[in-house]
Every structure is written in C-alpha cells, then in structure tokens.
Design a protein around this motif. Structure first.
Motif, mmCIF file in Angstrom:
data_model
loop_
_atom_site.group_PDB
_atom_site.id
_atom_site.type_symbol
_atom_site.label_atom_id
_atom_site.label_comp_id
_atom_site.label_asym_id
_atom_site.label_seq_id
_atom_site.Cartn_x
_atom_site.Cartn_y
_atom_site.Cartn_z
ATOM 1 N N ASP A 561 0.852 -1.195 0.000
ATOM 2 C CA ASP A 561 0.000 0.000 0.000
ATOM 3 C C ASP A 561 0.884 1.240 0.000
ATOM 4 O OD1 ASP A 561 -2.241 -1.526 -0.034
ATOM 5 O OD2 ASP A 561 -2.903 -1.037 2.001
ATOM 6 N N LEU A 562 0.692 2.086 -1.014
ATOM 7 C CA LEU A 562 1.422 3.348 -1.114
ATOM 8 C C LEU A 562 0.535 4.481 -0.623
ATOM 9 C CD1 LEU A 562 2.977 2.937 -4.683
ATOM 10 C CD2 LEU A 562 3.882 2.128 -2.489
ATOM 11 N N GLU A 563 1.041 5.268 0.309
ATOM 12 C CA GLU A 563 0.319 6.437 0.787
ATOM 13 C C GLU A 563 0.838 7.658 0.029
ATOM 14 O OE1 GLU A 563 0.542 6.708 5.019
ATOM 15 O OE2 GLU A 563 -0.272 4.688 5.330
ATOM 16 N N LEU A 564 -0.094 8.465 -0.527
ATOM 17 C CA LEU A 564 0.243 9.568 -1.417
ATOM 18 C C LEU A 564 0.158 10.904 -0.701
ATOM 19 C CD1 LEU A 564 -1.775 8.390 -4.551
ATOM 20 C CD2 LEU A 564 0.544 7.756 -3.847
ATOM 21 N N ALA A 565 0.976 11.858 -1.180
ATOM 22 C CA ALA A 565 1.021 13.180 -0.551
ATOM 23 C C ALA A 565 -0.222 13.995 -0.860
ATOM 24 C CB ALA A 565 2.273 13.925 -1.012
ATOM 25 N N THR A 566 -0.807 13.816 -2.069
ATOM 26 C CA THR A 566 -2.027 14.549 -2.441
ATOM 27 C C THR A 566 -3.027 13.583 -3.051
ATOM 28 O OG1 THR A 566 -1.066 15.097 -4.605
ATOM 29 C CG2 THR A 566 -0.794 16.718 -2.827
ATOM 30 N N ALA A 567 -4.270 14.026 -3.144
ATOM 31 C CA ALA A 567 -5.350 13.143 -3.586
ATOM 32 C C ALA A 567 -5.371 12.984 -5.103
ATOM 33 C CB ALA A 567 -6.695 13.680 -3.101
ATOM 34 N N LEU A 568 -5.796 11.787 -5.535
ATOM 35 C CA LEU A 568 -6.012 11.505 -6.946
ATOM 36 C C LEU A 568 -7.369 12.034 -7.385
ATOM 37 C CD1 LEU A 568 -4.868 7.771 -6.833
ATOM 38 C CD2 LEU A 568 -3.568 9.640 -7.867
ATOM 39 N N GLN A 569 -7.530 12.270 -8.702
ATOM 40 C CA GLN A 569 -8.797 12.681 -9.261
ATOM 41 C C GLN A 569 -9.485 11.481 -9.915
ATOM 42 O OE1 GLN A 569 -10.082 15.812 -8.754
ATOM 43 N NE2 GLN A 569 -8.241 15.894 -7.438
ATOM 44 N N PRO A 570 -10.803 11.351 -9.799
ATOM 45 C CA PRO A 570 -11.508 10.166 -10.334
ATOM 46 C C PRO A 570 -11.281 9.980 -11.828
ATOM 47 C CG PRO A 570 -12.937 11.408 -8.879
ATOM 48 C CD PRO A 570 -11.723 12.257 -9.084
ATOM 49 N N SER A 571 -11.078 8.719 -12.206
ATOM 50 C CA SER A 571 -10.979 8.264 -13.599
ATOM 51 C C SER A 571 -9.890 8.962 -14.404
ATOM 52 C CB SER A 571 -12.331 8.396 -14.311
ATOM 53 O OG SER A 571 -13.230 7.412 -13.827
ATOM 54 N N GLN A 572 -8.892 9.502 -13.722
ATOM 55 C CA GLN A 572 -7.725 10.046 -14.411
ATOM 56 C C GLN A 572 -6.616 9.001 -14.385
ATOM 57 O OE1 GLN A 572 -6.476 13.914 -13.124
ATOM 58 N NE2 GLN A 572 -8.400 14.898 -13.709
ATOM 59 N N LYS A 573 -6.197 8.566 -15.554
ATOM 60 C CA LYS A 573 -5.225 7.486 -15.677
ATOM 61 C C LYS A 573 -3.870 7.908 -15.116
ATOM 62 C CE LYS A 573 -3.514 4.267 -19.195
ATOM 63 N NZ LYS A 573 -3.566 3.933 -20.654
ATOM 64 N N VAL A 574 -3.293 7.046 -14.262
ATOM 65 C CA VAL A 574 -2.014 7.321 -13.617
ATOM 66 C C VAL A 574 -1.121 6.088 -13.785
ATOM 67 C CG1 VAL A 574 -0.864 7.973 -11.455
ATOM 68 C CG2 VAL A 574 -3.191 8.758 -11.910
ATOM 69 N N THR A 575 0.174 6.302 -13.893
ATOM 70 C CA THR A 575 1.139 5.206 -13.966
ATOM 71 C C THR A 575 1.991 5.200 -12.705
ATOM 72 O OG1 THR A 575 1.265 5.315 -16.381
ATOM 73 C CG2 THR A 575 3.099 4.239 -15.234
ATOM 74 N N VAL A 576 2.198 4.010 -12.128
ATOM 75 C CA VAL A 576 3.114 3.859 -11.007
ATOM 76 C C VAL A 576 4.301 3.032 -11.477
ATOM 77 C CG1 VAL A 576 1.895 1.807 -10.136
ATOM 78 C CG2 VAL A 576 3.404 3.083 -8.605
ATOM 79 N N GLN A 577 5.505 3.471 -11.118
ATOM 80 C CA GLN A 577 6.728 2.763 -11.472
ATOM 81 C C GLN A 577 7.396 2.236 -10.207
ATOM 82 O OE1 GLN A 577 9.152 5.485 -13.753
ATOM 83 N NE2 GLN A 577 8.094 5.003 -15.669
ATOM 84 N N VAL A 578 7.909 0.998 -10.307
ATOM 85 C CA VAL A 578 8.580 0.360 -9.175
ATOM 86 C C VAL A 578 10.017 0.073 -9.585
ATOM 87 C CG1 VAL A 578 8.557 -1.540 -7.530
ATOM 88 C CG2 VAL A 578 6.406 -0.715 -8.516
ATOM 89 N N GLN A 579 10.969 0.577 -8.809
ATOM 90 C CA GLN A 579 12.390 0.353 -9.080
ATOM 91 C C GLN A 579 12.883 -0.847 -8.281
ATOM 92 O OE1 GLN A 579 14.219 2.201 -11.207
ATOM 93 N NE2 GLN A 579 12.542 3.611 -11.682
ATOM 94 N N ASN A 580 13.457 -1.834 -8.982
ATOM 95 C CA ASN A 580 14.135 -2.962 -8.328
ATOM 96 C C ASN A 580 13.278 -3.685 -7.301
ATOM 97 O OD1 ASN A 580 16.699 -2.684 -9.666
ATOM 98 N ND2 ASN A 580 17.053 -0.875 -8.401
ATOM 99 N N ALA A 581 12.073 -4.071 -7.686
ATOM 100 C CA ALA A 581 11.262 -4.918 -6.809
ATOM 101 C C ALA A 581 11.982 -6.248 -6.609
ATOM 102 C CB ALA A 581 9.897 -5.152 -7.433
ATOM 103 N N THR A 582 12.088 -6.691 -5.363
ATOM 104 C CA THR A 582 12.857 -7.896 -5.027
ATOM 105 C C THR A 582 11.955 -8.895 -4.321
ATOM 106 O OG1 THR A 582 14.830 -6.528 -4.743
ATOM 107 C CG2 THR A 582 14.912 -8.762 -3.851
ATOM 108 N N ASP A 583 11.991 -10.161 -4.777
ATOM 109 C CA ASP A 583 11.177 -11.174 -4.118
ATOM 110 C C ASP A 583 11.898 -11.711 -2.892
ATOM 111 O OD1 ASP A 583 13.004 -13.118 -4.954
ATOM 112 O OD2 ASP A 583 11.781 -13.790 -6.634
#
Length: 883
Positions: A561-583
């Motif tokens: 779960d990522l907690e964001l600094a400001t609120a998202l707007q409904p139905s506005q497409k957003v991309t999240v990028q993850v650097q070096n996810a490790t299992d």
C-alpha cells in the motif's frame, strides 16, 4: 559369537590390552541371540533360541522344520518371535515353503527388525519380508507406527505361483550405508540366488525381535514350513552424523547399536582440540553416543575421527572413520524463512497409511540450531495460536511433526514431534497458515489450496501436500504437490517429491488499484522481500503525487500500500513505477516495472453490461458471464452482485468480488468458477481477463435473466436469455454462448446472437465474434450486410436493418417476401421504435426453416406519431450460401 578371546581372535590383536580385556568382558556378557542361528535340529523351538508367541500353534515336524499347526479357521493370524538386535550391516537368511495358493488371506511375514514382541500391534514398527499376498511375490516392507506397511523393495510378481509348493530361500542384506538388497532362491538350496531389487531406507536402526506372522484360511492351517534362520552381522558400526547439541557436547549417530561401554579415547576432534573427556551411550537409543568435551567447541567446520568402537556382535571399527560437521552455534532465534512448513495433511480421511490425524511438518533449512521457544503457529483470522514450549529447537536440516496435543503418540515413529495445544483445525479445501516469532514478526506463511494436489483422487483425503524445493519457500502451487510416498506422506523426514525447483524469476507487478484518493495498492505475483519493499523511494507516479510511505501487507507479502502526498482525481489514468522490486529469495525486477490505474468513479446504470453468457456448457464445462465496461470511467466492482432472476421474481445472487476490483474503460471481465476449464475449452490470450468466483448463480439451460448490481443495489444491466435465441441451424447448442452484437446497443434479445463456430462457439476475454460497429449516416433505413449466409460459421450469419428516426414513438412493421412475392417472415409487427436502433434477420422463415438462397424484399411500414402519416420503404437483401 558368544565370547571374544584376544588369543583366539586375530582381528583384535592390534587392540590395546585394556580395550581387549574390555571387549572380552563384553563378549562374555553378550546374550545368546547376538547372532542368531536356528535350524530346529534340536527338535524344538522353545530354546536355543527361544521363540515365543502363539507357541501352541507351531511344531517342529519329523523333517526338523518349523511348521504351522494352528486352528483351521479362516482369518486366523499367528505369530512367533525371538529376541534379535541386529539392525544394520547385517544379513538375514531363512528357508520357507508355503504349500498353498498365496493370496491376501494366505501369506507369511518374516520380520527382520521389530520394535515389539507383538508383531500385529498398530504401534509396532520395523521391516519384514512378505511371502505371498495378492501379487504372489517376495517383497521387503517397512512398517511405521499406526500406519500401513509400505514397500521398500517390490519383488517380482507371481514368483510364488504354485498352489501346493512355494519353495524359497530368502537372503536380505543391509549395508552400513542403509542399502538393502533382497535375494531369493526358488530352488530352496541357497545356491541359486536371484536379486529381487535394492533400495535405500534409513528409517530404523534398532531392533528387539525377529519374528514370523501368518495369516491363512481354514484349509491352510498346517501349510507353512520354515527352517535355517540365520542372522549374521560381520560389519563394523559406522558413524553417520555428528551434531553439536551444547557448547561442550557432541552427539554421534551410528549405523547400528554399539556396545554400552564407550571409551573417550576412541573419539578425536581435528587437531585434538578440544579434548574429549567422556563418551556415553544413550540410555534409550543404543545407536547414539554422547561425547563430552573438555572445553567449548569452536564455531565453524570440524571433523571427528572414530575408531575401535564395537557393535553388539563384536565387530570393531578398526579403520578410522571421519565425519565432517559444522558448529553453527546453539539455539538462535529464527529469522524470515528459517523455519518452514514443508508438509500439510489437512484431510486425514480416508486413511491411506498415515495416522488418522491432521498434522504439519516443519523444517530448519539453516546450518544453525533454531530455537522454537515461544514461536506461534496460527491460522490467519484465528484468535488463538499454538505456542511452542520452552527448550523446543530444531537442529540444522532437521524435520519435526507438529500436531494436536492429543495426537502426539500417533507420530511416535516420525522422530521429533511437537504436540501443541490450540493446534489449528485445517480446512480441507485450503487455509493460510502462519509462523510468527515471539515478537509477532511473520517468519513464514503458506496459503494452501486443494488445487495444489494436482490430483483429483489424492485431494479427496489421506494424502499430504509436500513442498518440492525447500530453497524456494516463497512459491505457491508451483512448488507444492501431492506426496508420492505409498503411505500418503513423509512426516518427519525429507519429502517424497523433493527435487530442484528454484525460483529465478523476478517479481511481476500484476496491477495497481486506487483503494481511496490517497492510497494505491500494488499487487505482485509472488512474495516480496518485506524489508526492501517497504522503502517508499522505490515507487514513483510520474506527473502524479509523491509517495510518502510504503506498507507491505503481512503475512502474504504480495501487496504494498502506497500512501500519497495529495489526492487523486476520479478516472484520471495514472502510472506507477517500481524500481528494483525484489522477491523473498532475492530476485530483482531490474530498473523498473510499471502499471496503470485510476481512482474509480461512481457507476451508473448501463456503464457495465453483460457482453456474453454461456448458460448451457458442454460436458465437463462450466458457466461464465462476461461483462464489459462500456463507459469512459474506471469502475470498482467491490461488493457488486451477479444474479439470476428466477421465474417467481426472486434473485439468486453471488458477490463478484469482496475486495477492490477496478475495471478500466473498454475492459472485458469473465466471471466463472473455473477459469482453467473455460480457457482450455475456449482459448484466449488474456488470462488476466478472468475473475474466479467461488460460485455462480444457477443459470437454467433453457431460459433466465442475468442481472448485475452495484454494492448499493443499483441495477447496472439486466439481460433475458433463452436457448431459443440460438441460431436455429445449430444442431447442438451445448457450449455455445450468446454474444452481444453491439456494445452500445440495448440489452435485448435482438442484440444477442450465437457465437460463431469459426471461433469455437464462445469468445471469453476476446472481442465478440458477432461484434458490429454502430453505423453512422443519414439514411432512415440501411441493411448490413446486403448479402448474408446464415450457416453458423461466424461470417455474415445474419443481416441487420438499422434505423435512425427524427423522433421517438414511430410504430413499425417489417415483413419479408421472396422474389415471387410470397410471405416469408413477419419480422416486426406494430412495434414502437426508438429514435435509433436495429432489427436483425437470421435467415429463418416464420416456420423456423432456413430460407432458400435468393433475393428477398423487406417491406417496411412506418406510422408517424404526429398526424398519423404512414410511410413505406423497401430494401432488398440476398440469402447466399458458401461453396
């Protein structure tokens, strides 16, 4: 061998005088059964050696052979035993003749190693040779306490196939490395042995008795003959393992029982440091010797040299034997994945061979002694936990059984057993089990399911699930499967399915979902390194709000779960990028992996519609309903309901998703209980289009109504379906879905059609085979196509009369005539039309027959609502056929 003499035994000439005298005293005290030999030449079996048990049902006959002489009653079981401690480095030989036709009710078991004098006791364990049985064979079995016997060596079938004279000499050899060899001589002379097979089994290294157990029918009470029993041990004991158990103690495990008197001088550590001050054989396990050291054992690799240790028969280890071991310290607190659950028996019935009890198996994959004190075992969602007691530990590489506090005795033969109060009740179909440290930290979790068996029979009970590769503890179904052991499982020892099955694939980000305006949940395909994944620097939303915190969900470690600094707007497409996810085993995902998402909007009626339905599946198939988000919004289906409206008006509903499940604009979503079956019958390139539901509403094969509602009860779509809607030329509609023709069209029968045969009669997760674009243009009535072939191949199976009117409420009739002017079909009769829509003709007449190839005229009568003006239109269409 009844005594040892330094003068008469050259093999002891090199032994120091003190050791020789000691061996002499030991040898003089050895019991007569140390090496057993009995040819019954003395005419009895009650002495030299003494056989006990059902003695009244045996006799030594005139041929000086031991012969059965029990009650002539079908189902009788008899037994005789004589003391015997030989267990390893041993050869057993005997003669037998079964003058009967062997079967499951007429057989003989000759026990080579038996823990108890009562061979038939459920708690007895050991090894025996079976003569006869259903396969009419000679085979070697192992019997564990409270379980059925299992093959060690499966001999040739039909080797004892005579009905009157099954003559055989048997020789079984067990080497010091626990390799068993079974040989038979069907001439009975002992000169023509044939190997029945070899195998390795190290389960038991101690014995108390050798014995005979018979089962027979009434006619065979005197049909068993035995002679020439000989048990000989000519091999010296071999040290197998060395285990540090305390700062100044080592345990040495031997291949067989050793003499009680032990000399510290027979054991030496590398460089003689520290010195060994005492050696003592264990009070209950005569194959185990405890060594006391004069100083603390240093950490790291070491070597113990052993020599001049004798077994109970005087065989002495004259050539020094060395065993390497590692001292990794003592009883450390476990970290993540340092105590594993490696075996699960959730459904103990029907009993296959395991104890009739649920159990788990735990394993220490490290090189350290792991402290289990205070460790908690629980089922996710439970308020109680089973707690391991003070002093509990696991040695490096050690397995242990964990069960209910009342079931511990059932697993006595399995080695180390922890019988715990509050042991969780295991659900047969699946549960999530968790091991937590004393501080509450999750050390290991497994969310098993009965689909992990990959075997329809074994999933019904009696078989354990086993982990394949313990170096891949984070994996799920791909690293678990049903046990292949004949008893149904391997509690307390290495799994029967053990194999290399490592994880070398980096974690995949499956999807991102906005839980609320300031929280985004990331779903990964496997467990993550929970410490690394909690670093918020790894996550960015280009052009979007900053990530202030990352929380990895325990115990699964597959969502963040990522907690964001400001609120998202409904139905506005957003991309999240993850650097070096490790299992959790260290595979990294590389520079970046990404997913798109949006904060869901509020759904309105018609935003999500039924796009395809299969309500009459083919044999072995299942129902499915495909939904389409035809809006431009991202919509959340959490709590939404899929239902069938029954004839009485009641609704049979099931929840589509209890969790957040967002569908994007234009996304297809297939709802079914078995995606694997649907994908196998109707191939698709998009497995992610499927959502598994635990159950679907009951959709009748003849007719019904599908309804989709929001969690608040708003009807999003409702579609009536009927088998009569299928293309009439289809001889079999089982497995044929009804597809929506126009996504933007109404949810009426006219907007659904049988899926095309060319695509396999259904398109779950793909664009519908009968898909039509909504035509644009100024014409009031248009036909598309103007030539069609109603043959069910998916290519122009019907024609569509599209209309676009200036005002609503027009009353229309559409009648079809052939080229000779004869009435063929009354397609529409005085129906009120919307301003825009269509009517389809499937090429059938009013009698339900396929129209002949040729030209047809569509006569359209339109009565306008204002002024009653009547207009007529004509359109021509051709019914064709493919050559």
């Amino acid at each position: 061998m009844n005594h040892v003499s330094c003068a008469l035994a050259p093999r002891f000439a090199h032994i120091p005088l003190l050791s020789c005298l000691l061996l002499f005293l030991i040898g003089a005290a050895l019991p007569a059964q140390a090496q057993l030999s009995d040819s019954f030449a003395d005419g009895n079996f009650i002495e030299n050696p003494a056989w006990t048990g059902d003695a009244a049902s045996f006799e030594v006959n005139t041929a000086l052979q031991l012969q059965s002489n029990g009650p002539a009653v079908t189902g009788t079981s008899l037994q005789l035993v004589t003391p015997s401690v030989a267990a390893s480095g041993t050869t057993w030989e005997f003669y037998a003749n079964l003058k009967l036709a062997t079967s499951s009710g007429n057989l003989a078991d000759v026990w080579l190693l038996s823990d108890q004098s009562d061979l038939r006791a459920a708690s007895n364990h050991g090894y025996f040779v079976r003569l006869g049985g259903t396969p009419d064979e000679v085979s070697l079995f192992r019997k564990d306490a409270s379980t059925s016997a299992a093959y060690v060596i499966n001999g040739r079938d039909q080797s004892l196939n005579s009905s009157t004279n099954n003559l055989v000499r048997v020789r079984v050899t067990r080497a010091a490395d626990d390799t068993w060899t079974l040989e038979t001589d069907l001439t009975g002379t002992g000169q023509s042995y044939t190997t029945e097979g070899t195998a390795t089994d190290a389960t038991y290294h101690a014995s108390n008795y050798l014995g005979i157990a018979l089962t027979y029918s009434s006619a065979n009470s005197r049909s068993f003959y035995f002679d020439d029993f000989r048990v000989s041990d000519q091999q010296a004991p071999q040290p197998l393992t060395v285990t540090p158990t305390a700062a100044r103690q080592l345990d040495v495990q031997f291949s067989e029982a050793v003499i009680e008197a032990q000399l510290a001088s027979n054991y030496q550590l590398k460089n003689s440091t520290p010195a060994i001050s005492a050696a003592r054989r264990d009070a209950s396990d005569n194959t185990l010797v405890h060594l006391t050291l004069a100083a603390d054992l240093p950490l790291g690799a070491n070597t113990l040299t052993v020599q001049q240790v004798a077994d109970l028969f005087g065989n002495t280890l004259t050539t020094p034997a060395q065993v390497d071991f590692v001292n990794s310290g003592f009883a450390v607190q476990p970290g993540v994945n340092q105590v594993l659950i490696t075996e699960i028996l959730a459904d103990e019935s029907p009993v296959v061979g395991l104890p009739a009890s649920e159990y788990l198996e735990i394993f220490n994959p490290t090189t350290q002694v792991i402290s289990l004190a205070g460790l908690r075992l629980l089922k996710l969602g439970s308020s109680t936990a089973a707690v391991f007691p003070a002093g509990a530990s696991l040695q490096p590489g050690e397995y242990a059984v964990v069960c209910s506090s009342t079931r511990g005795s059932l697993f006595a033969s399995a080695g180390k057993v922890f019988a715990l109060s509050n042991f969780p009740s295991l659900n047969n179909s699946g549960d999530e089990l968790v091991l937590r440290a004393r501080d509450g930290k999750t050390l290991f979790s497994v969310s098993y399911s009965d689909t992990w068996y990959k075997d329809a029979v074994k999933k019904e009970g009696g078989w354990a699930l086993e982990m394949v590769d313990t170096t891949n503890p984070c994996a799920g179904i791909e690293n678990w499967t049903a046990s292949t052991d004949a008893s149904g499982g391997t509690p307390g020892k290495a799994n029967s399915v053990q194999a290399t099955n490592g994880d070398h694939i980096a974690p995949v980000l499956q999807k991102a979902v906005a839980i609320n305006a300031t929280t985004v949940r990331l779903y990964f395909a496997e467990k993550l390194d929970s410490v690394a994944a909690a670093n918020p620097v790894l996550y960015t939303l280009p052009g979007g709000p900053a990530v202030t915190r990352a929380v990895v969900a325990s115990p699964g470690f597959q969502t963040v779960d990522l907690e964001l600094a400001t609120a998202l707007q409904p139905s506005q497409k957003v991309t999240v990028q993850v650097q070096n996810a490790t299992d959790c085993v260290g595979n990294a995902a590389g520079p970046a992996t990404s997913a798109t998402f949006a904060l869901p909007s509020v759904a309105e009626a018609g935003d999500i519609v039924v796009n395809e339905i299969l309500f009459n599946p083919r044999t072995g198939g299942v129902d499915f309903v495909e939904l389409l988000n035809r809006s431009g919004k991202y919509l959340d289906l959490q709590g939404a309901q899929l239902g069938n409206i029954k004839a009485d008006g009641s609704v049979d509903t099931e929840t589509i998703s209890a969790d957040t499940y967002v569908v994007a604009p234009g996304q297809l979503l297939v709802l079914t209980t078995r995606p694997d079956i649907v994908r196998a019958q109707y191939p698709t390139n998009d497995p992610a289009a499927f959502l598994t539901m635990s159950s679907l509403p009951s959709f009748p094969d003849d007719a019904g109504q599908v309804v989709v509602k929001t969690a608040q009860g708003l009807v999003l779509d409702q579609v009536a379906f009927s088998a009569k809607q299928h293309l009439a030329v289809l001889s079999d509609v089982n497995g044929v879905s009804l597809e929506r023709i126009r996504p933007e069209g109404p949810s009426t029968a006219a907007n659904f059609h049988s899926a095309a045969g060319s695509v396999g009669y259904a398109t779950p997760g793909r664009r519908n085979s009968q898909f039509q674009e909504d035509p644009n243009g100024s014409k009031i009535f248009t036909l598309e196509p103007e030539i069609f072939t109603p043959d069910g191949d998916g290519q122009q199976d019907f024609t569509t009369l599209n209309y676009a009117l200036n005002e609503p409420g027009n009353l229309a009739s559409v009648t079809i005539y052939d080229a000779q002017g004869r009435l063929v079909r009354r397609l529409v009769r005085n129906e009120t039309l919307a301003t825009k829509g269509f009517v389809q003709w499937d090429g059938l007449t009013d009698q339900g027959r396929k129209a002949s190839v040729g030209y047809y005229l569509l006569h359209i009568q339109l009565l306008q609502p204002k002024g009653g003006t009547k207009r007529e239109y004509k359109r021509t269409v051709v019914v064709g056929a493919r050559l």
